[in-house]
Design a protein around this motif. Structure first.
Motif, mmCIF file in Angstrom:
data_model
loop_
_atom_site.group_PDB
_atom_site.id
_atom_site.type_symbol
_atom_site.label_atom_id
_atom_site.label_comp_id
_atom_site.label_asym_id
_atom_site.label_seq_id
_atom_site.Cartn_x
_atom_site.Cartn_y
_atom_site.Cartn_z
ATOM 1 N N SER A 186 0.824 -1.198 0.000
ATOM 2 C CA SER A 186 0.000 0.000 0.000
ATOM 3 C C SER A 186 0.867 1.260 0.000
ATOM 4 O O SER A 186 2.003 1.231 -0.465
ATOM 5 C CB SER A 186 -0.928 -0.028 1.223
ATOM 6 N N PHE A 203 1.090 -3.480 4.640
ATOM 7 C CA PHE A 203 -0.201 -3.361 5.313
ATOM 8 C C PHE A 203 -0.175 -3.980 6.697
ATOM 9 O O PHE A 203 -0.871 -3.532 7.614
ATOM 10 C CB PHE A 203 -1.300 -4.023 4.467
ATOM 11 N N GLN A 204 0.646 -5.019 6.882
ATOM 12 C CA GLN A 204 0.645 -5.730 8.156
ATOM 13 C C GLN A 204 1.058 -4.838 9.327
ATOM 14 O O GLN A 204 0.711 -5.119 10.482
ATOM 15 C CB GLN A 204 1.539 -6.967 8.108
ATOM 16 N N TRP A 231 -0.104 -2.024 9.892
ATOM 17 C CA TRP A 231 -1.282 -1.237 10.241
ATOM 18 C C TRP A 231 -2.511 -2.082 10.559
ATOM 19 O O TRP A 231 -3.480 -1.571 11.128
ATOM 20 C CB TRP A 231 -1.616 -0.302 9.084
ATOM 21 N N GLU A 232 -2.455 -3.319 10.184
ATOM 22 C CA GLU A 232 -3.637 -4.181 10.279
ATOM 23 C C GLU A 232 -4.157 -4.260 11.712
ATOM 24 O O GLU A 232 -3.411 -4.514 12.654
ATOM 25 C CB GLU A 232 -3.298 -5.583 9.773
ATOM 26 N N GLY A 233 -5.454 -4.020 11.861
ATOM 27 C CA GLY A 233 -6.104 -4.142 13.158
ATOM 28 C C GLY A 233 -6.000 -2.929 14.058
ATOM 29 O O GLY A 233 -6.571 -2.922 15.155
ATOM 30 N N LEU A 260 -4.585 2.158 5.833
ATOM 31 C CA LEU A 260 -5.969 2.058 6.278
ATOM 32 C C LEU A 260 -6.858 3.059 5.551
ATOM 33 O O LEU A 260 -8.065 2.866 5.435
ATOM 34 C CB LEU A 260 -6.054 2.276 7.794
ATOM 35 N N GLN A 287 -7.820 1.126 2.474
ATOM 36 C CA GLN A 287 -8.742 0.041 2.785
ATOM 37 C C GLN A 287 -10.152 0.563 3.062
ATOM 38 O O GLN A 287 -11.135 0.001 2.568
ATOM 39 C CB GLN A 287 -8.242 -0.738 4.006
ATOM 40 N N ASN A 332 -8.937 -3.894 -0.902
ATOM 41 C CA ASN A 332 -8.596 -4.976 0.001
ATOM 42 C C ASN A 332 -7.166 -4.798 0.516
ATOM 43 O O ASN A 332 -6.223 -4.670 -0.263
ATOM 44 C CB ASN A 332 -8.723 -6.315 -0.729
ATOM 45 N N ARG A 333 -7.017 -4.724 1.821
ATOM 46 C CA ARG A 333 -5.724 -4.532 2.474
ATOM 47 C C ARG A 333 -5.008 -3.271 1.974
ATOM 48 O O ARG A 333 -3.787 -3.164 2.054
ATOM 49 C CB ARG A 333 -4.824 -5.756 2.291
#
Length: 610
Positions: A416, A484-485, A487-489, A534, A537, A543-544
């Motif tokens: 991203s 992305f990982q 930022w994920e969650g 994010l 997303q 997606n992601r």
């Protein structure tokens, strides 16, 4: 290739950053109240809020999901063909990645910023220019021929055109680099002639392509191959393999040349030269005939045209008299032109009309259901301009063949972005600033490494109307390399998220300070907006937060436009010919052409003089 070599190069946002603020109405008949910006003070209704009621008709011949450039090109051409077409857009601004937004009288590009070929016409025009021509629309542009480059070897003004770039190579890379670059151009430029012998607007996704492209332009193809000679024609076979194979076959070893080609490939297609297919000649397309699907390879003559998404750049940027173009009014001017063309021929576009799911009846796509609960029937087809992963989410699981679902889920994604949008006073900023700047921190890490390459656009240099008098706008970003990982969650309102934003945007700030010089101060910026994965997303429906499919040349190919579900088609960066403005414009045109008869298609080609 015109419109935007920007598949990666200055094409970041794929719709909008996640900032929300009030915007003024543009000259277009489309008005909008909010855009996307995470740090904006105003946080009125979200740009993805569904209107309580849908004011459009309950049916159309074709329903297009999403108003990205691919969707608008598809819808505009369908309207030009006389079809009743309706575009449904979740946000309150049209344009997807190419939309522009406004805050405090600063008008920002959210995505593409590097363009060329808007003024070209005829066989060699880029796909977007051909679509605009078909719609009777044009865009005034400012021309320029250089951008600033900051690399480990030094910093220099990179000028397009063969003579000037040779001078840069001599100074920063040495005589060996000059010899190797000349060898590359000698091999590539003849191939570009054949690559551009077919106009993108002639392609369609069924066997009718043998008439609209193969037979119609056979003579020009034969002439181009004859001009290449036996050696050149033999070299054209390398278009079947990764672009790096051409580089290796020429014995190009100079580190700067290899790095420079990797950089251009990555900026154009999201992958380095070993992942870019020189031509999509082996691309597998699906041809649908009623209820059965015929799989086959498109005629090599037709697929050869798409080699220009890599090769055209060399012809367009390194030939005598070449120039780049920036649309006056920014990327929003492109969107406005496409919307005008759509409406001119009776097409409709509805904003804040979020599609909740695609409706399947008796195995066929028959329309869409909106978040408001309303159903819009598509009598002929549904076209999704969403990514392959987001389109899959719109479909009932039981309607999707397992093999199709698995292919989508197993397709690797590009990473991203981080974004920085600034509005600031031009006082103290050097007058020779220039519109574009590229910063490469470390060649050894690779151009696809995170936080390593930063792209900067200051379009108010060429289009002063984008900022208040005496001011500038700026957009800096990392080109599809932000993991992305990380930022994920995360909760976007949390202190952890805000801290990570500050940390991960620092590389952008430093690149901007390096490019603009000591006269720039971040503290004096009137607008400071930071976008994250994010952002993509949530607001771009990506997606992601992905930039698109990371498809490697020779290992896989971009999907065709029909799907296993009858009457459901896809266009955009998840389909052939791939990522980037020229590519997504071509994908939309291919779908539109495929939904009309060969005779209608041929009549359009006659009408636009190609």
């Amino acid at each position: 290739m015109a419109a935007t070599l920007g598949t990666s190069f200055f094409t970041p946002l794929f719709n909008k950053p996640k900032f929300v603020y009030a915007t003024k109405q543009r000259n277009s008949s489309i008005s909008a109240r909010t855009s996307v910006a995470e740090d904006a003070a105003s946080s009125s209704s979200s740009s993805v809020t569904q209107s309580k009621s849908f004011s459009g008709k309950a049916e159309a011949d074709v329903v297009v999901i999403g108003s990205g450039l691919g969707g608008l090109c598809c819808a505009g051409l369908l309207a030009r063909y006389g079809k009743d077409v309706m575009v449904l857009e979740s946000h309150d601004l049209p344009g997807g990645a190419a939309h522009s937004f406004e805050i405090k009288d600063y008008k920002f590009d959210s995505g593409p910023s590097l363009f060329s070929g808007f003024q070209s016409r005829g066989l060699q025009a880029n796909p977007l220019a051909q679509v605009l021509d078909a719609l009777g629309e044009s865009i005034p542009c400012a021309k320029y021929d250089s951008w600033m480059v900051y690399v480990p070897e030094g910093e220099f003004l990179s000028r397009i055109g063969p003579t000037e770039f040779f001078k840069d190579l001599e100074m920063y890379a040495g005589p060996d680099a000059v010899l190797e670059w000349r060898k590359l151009l000698d091999a590539i430029l003849p191939l570009s002639t054949a690559a551009m012998a077919l106009p993108p607007l002639s392609i369609r996704g069924d066997l009718g392509v043998l008439s609209t492209a193969g037979a119609r332009y056979a003579l020009s193809l034969l002439k181009s191959f004859a001009q290449m000679g036996p050696k050149g024609a033999l070299g054209a076979t390398k278009l079947l393999s990764p672009f790096s194979d051409i580089i290796n076959s020429l014995g190009l070893k100079d580190p700067f040349i290899r790095n420079w080609i990797d950089l251009l490939s990555f900026l154009l297609a999201g992958v380095k030269s070993d992942g870019v297919l020189s031509a999509e000649m082996v691309h597998k397309l699906q041809f649908r005939n009623e209820d059965h699907v015929i799989y086959g390879n498109l005629v090599s003559d037709v697929a050869l045209m798409f080699s220009y998404f890599q090769i055209y750049m060399f012809a367009e940027w390194y030939k005598p008299g070449c120039s780049l173009e920036y649309p006056i009014g920014g990327s929003g001017a492109i969107v406005d032109a496409l919307v005008r063309g759509l409406k001119k021929f009776g097409g409709q576009i509805h904003l804040k009309s979020h599609v909740e799911n695609i409706v399947i009846e008796n195995g066929r796509a028959v329309g869409v259901k909106l978040r408001s609960g309303q159903f819009v029937r598509a009598k002929k087809a549904v076209v999704s301009n969403a990514s392959m992963w987001d389109t899959l989410k719109l479909l009932p699981k039981e309607a999707v063949p397992k093999s199709y679902e698995e292919r989508i889920e197993n397709t690797k994604q590009c990473e991203s972005f981080m974004h920085l949008h600034l509005g600031f006073d031009a006082e103290g900023i050097r007058e020779d600033l220039g519109i574009h700047h590229i910063v490469v921190n470390d060649w050894n890490r690779g151009v696809d490494a995170d936080q390593n390459v930063v792209l900067i656009s200051v379009p108010s240099v060429l289009s002063p109307d984008l900022a208040p008098p005496g001011k500038h706008i700026l957009h800096a970003y990392t080109p599809g390399t932000e993991p992305f990982q990380l930022w994920e969650g995360l909760d976007r309102k949390s202190a952890q998220y805000k801290q990570l934003k500050a940390e991960r945007s620092e590389v952008l700030w430093k690149a901007v300070e390096r490019s603009l010089g000591p006269g720039f101060s971040r503290d004096k910026c009137e607008v400071k907006l930071v976008g994250t994965p994010l952002t993509h997303q949530r607001f771009l429906r990506r997606n992601r937060g992905t930039y698109g499919p990371a498809i490697q040349a020779g290992k896989d190919s971009f999907p065709g436009h029909p799907t296993p579900i009858p009457q459901l088609y896809c266009c955009g960066d998840s389909t052939f010919p791939g990522i980037g403005v020229p590519a997504v414009a071509a994908s939309g045109a291919i779908v539109a052409n495929s939904l009309v008869s060969v005779s209608q298609h041929s009549e359009l080609l006659d009408a636009v003089g190609i």
